[in-house]
Scaffold this motif. Structure first.
Motif: not given
Length: 178
Positions: A68-96
């Motif tokens: 979670k901390l790493r994600n907050r820091r990296l969201q500054k780098k992966f800031n999405g726009t309308a033409t180039k959105p951010r594809l964020s993937v969360f993978c739990s033990n059972r689901q994606l």
């Protein structure tokens, strides 16, 4: 023997006491001059004692941080726009879960997970197969929206079976750099 008795009668001092010296003061005109020099240490030039070597190491757990901390820091780098959105993937033990996010306009362009009935089907398939279907749905939604590139944010999760199955159709479409 008398010398030994005389030595035992005196208190033990590891170092001879230094005489107390008050700094000499001399007033010459309007200035005050003070001398704070100390006599040399009695052990100057003596061989040094061998001490164990001390090594500086990092704090315990300094390189481990939560996703979670790493994600907050990296969201500054992966800031999405309308033409180039951010594809964020969360993978739990059972689901994606996958989200296409436009961070500038604060909109979700696509949401897909392995829990959706339209993706996993009836009867439900396995989670790895459902993760592959989420990737296919994502590619289909990007074609409809006219999106040609995304910034991929996998939130620091390792590439396990579900993540690899999701990435196959997405990388075949050309979204992920390989």
């Amino acid at each position: 023997m008398a010398l030994l008795r005389a030595a035992l009668a005196q208190p033990f001092s590891p170092r001879p006491a230094l005489p107390v010296r008050h700094p000499p003061t001399s007033l010459t005109g309007s200035e005050l001059s003070l001398d704070f020099s100390l006599p040399p240490h009695p052990g100057v030039g003596a061989p040094r004692r061998a001490y164990p070597r001390i090594e500086a190491t990092a704090r315990r757990g300094a390189r481990t941080e939560s996703a979670k901390l790493r994600n907050r820091r990296l969201q500054k780098k992966f800031n999405g726009t309308a033409t180039k959105p951010r594809l964020s993937v969360f993978c739990s033990n059972r689901q994606l879960y996958a989200v296409l996010a436009d961070d500038h306009n604060k909109k979700i362009l696509f949401y897909g997970s392995t829990l959706q009935k339209s993706i996993c089907g009836d009867p439900p398939c396995g989670t790895v197969e459902a993760a592959r279907r989420v990737g296919e749905e994502l590619v289909r939604a990007c074609n409809e929206l006219g999106i040609s590139e995304v910034s991929y944010d996998r939130n620091g999760f390792a590439r396990g079976d579900k993540m690899m199955a999701f990435e196959v159709p997405v990388s075949q479409h050309g979204f992920l750099p390989r």
